[in-house]
Design an enzyme around this catalytic site. Sequence first.
Site, PDB file in Angstrom:
ATOM      1  N   SER A 266      68.144-137.518 -92.968  1.00 58.49           N
ATOM      2  CA  SER A 266      69.159-137.170 -93.963  1.00 58.49           C
ATOM      3  C   SER A 266      69.415-135.673 -93.910  1.00 58.49           C
ATOM      4  O   SER A 266      68.584-134.900 -93.428  1.00 58.49           O
ATOM      5  CB  SER A 266      68.675-137.541 -95.368  1.00 58.49           C
ATOM      6  N   ASP A 267      70.561-135.253 -94.398  1.00 56.96           N
ATOM      7  CA  ASP A 267      70.757-133.831 -94.645  1.00 56.96           C
ATOM      8  C   ASP A 267      69.973-133.468 -95.909  1.00 56.96           C
ATOM      9  O   ASP A 267      69.442-134.338 -96.608  1.00 56.96           O
ATOM     10  CB  ASP A 267      72.250-133.518 -94.797  1.00 56.96           C
TER      11      ASP A 267
END
Length: 720
Positions: A266-267
């Site tokens: 994920s960011d």
Amino acid sequence: MVEQQMNEIIQKMTLNEKIGQLLQLATPFFKGASDKGEITGPMTGMGITDEVSQNCGSVLGASGAREVMNIQKAHLEENRLGIPLLMMADIVHGFKTIFPVPLAIGCSWDLDLAEKSAEIAAKEAAVSGVHVTFAPMVDIVRDPRWGRVMESTGEDPYLNSLFARAFVRGFQGTNLTNDKNRVAACVKHFAAYGAPEGGREYNTVNMSERQLRESYLPPYKAALDEGCEMVMTAFNTVDGIPATGNKKLMRDLLRDEWGFDGVMISDWGAVKELIPHGIAEDSSEAAVKALQAGVDIEMMTTCYVDNLKQLVENGTIDETLIDEAVLRILKLKQKLGLFENPYRGADEKSEQEYILSVGHRKAAREVASKSCVLLKNQSVLPLNRCQKIALIGPFAQNGDILGPWSWQGSYEDAVKMDEGIKMKLDPSLLTVAKGCDIETGTENEMNMALNVASEADVIILALGESSAMSGEGGSRADICLPEVQLQLIAEVKKLQKPIVAVLFNGRPLDLHGVIDQADAVLEAWYPGTEGGAAIADLLFGDANPSGRLSMTFPYSVGQIPVYYNYFNTGRPKTSEEYVRYVSHYLDIPNEPLLPFGFGLSYTTFSYTDASLSAEIMNSEQAITLSVSITNTGNVAGEEVVQLYIRDVAGEIVRPVKELKAFKKIMLEPNETKEVSFTITEEQLRYHHENLQFTSDAGTFIAYVGRNSQDVSALTFKLVK
């Protein structure tokens, strides 16, 4: 064999240890870190215990051989099974030696130089202990209000795809396991992050699946086809579902359809952001949706750590989903050789040898020179070394030329504008005045600048945006230069002396007040560590500008999004005469200020004898387009010969033209070269109503020229 070994490790792991591998934390959470204990801001409320950090699988933002080795050593002493940490960081356009921002590199149209820049960045990062870089960013960008356009190579799917491959090759090399001077690449942001509504950071993206597949997905696919090891999720929604929790996008398309079996991360905080997005009520539901979507590593939030164990125990999540994610993470660690050598390439002696080395700086200077784009030149450039020069503006002596995502870069290491110019002429011929700051100024600063300018033969204005005005979180509704800089230009113009404007910025700007006032305009972007030297090379003719725009410059912000490969309407504007009921603006032209592919040189080129080898082709028989290019000027120069194609009538509306190939050639004065392009049936394919990727029989137009507007047209037919 590797998978079997990793599965044996997984069988020994407790559920908590498995879940720990799925967590990425910033450096301060780890023992051995020099900033251990300096946990501030939102990090203070994360509730990270020693047990959690001992089981954690990867570190965000650690670098420096000694630092990394200290963290890894402390971790291995406490991790029960001795599973090494992955060290990840944002090495976007250089580590310590900073290259131009990716948008600028895109304007070089030079894939070899792009690959070289990534190779050097990887080497400096690797000897400093980094294993994975969060690059390349390959998002298609068509709205310059969005700050992160600087991190992409531009608006075109084909060009971005080629650069995606080049960057991956540069970062990873051909043997990631044995080449300790390389790092694993992570393509981002999957998917369509570059199309936020209003150009506003993190905002909604709304498009059809056809548009997604046609324009936005190809560069990601190209990076993966080149062997990119990781994928980062995007912050935005895709078809109404945030990417980080989008099973259709991540698991169905990315993993099942494309066959990607690498690590997905994920960011920063994106898993927990599923809650404010409105598809998860709490962190538990966010964890379920992200894991089911195929996200292996959660960056800097604790939805997985806080909830997955209970979700397995109550039957909501099958533990095999966790095992799959852990296996992918361990396989990457094994591929990097971390089980045999957890310190990999980290080496303090090599840091001294490689980082900011003469060779690396030389390469950065070349890339910067090839990335600048000459936008205007009314016989002012190149400069005469005997002239008195006034260098004026907020970037005259400013080290803020590295641009966003220059994590380890230093203003002190950057060659500034005045320093570069002093390399080229007697220092007594150069006078410098700031004139104003980037967004503010005083009357005294203005007067001092005008006094300096009045004594000069030619005036160089060093103007632009601070790096904080671009990059992540750097969206701007008004993309003109700040008003104080426009006032500076207007006042200097009154002196009636030749003016050269050099622009430092991370996006295409509305250039009114600049391009109409200056006699020459050089778009330097954020050129990196050797920026001042490279710009001086160009200003004084030691290098000939060869950059071409990879993103359209709008005439006005009101046109945005504006890009060359648009769809026609049923009532297109076809003449300069006023006709009300066509698709046009009443107050501005439809055409952009500067088109995709545009760029000037200190020489001129003519295009003649464009021809096709045949006017009819089929799926088995390609045709060839040939054109002669002549350097009609007095100096050697590089030209980017560009091929575009239009499908005149398709099942689905097709763009007015699409870039299909290009060649960058060097020509001596009066030299002529014939350039040929092969046109195949495969280049004519697109996604139909049923999303099948195929071509239609019918008429096509091939355009060849120096940019997307200045082209010659040739017609051919595809028969089936």
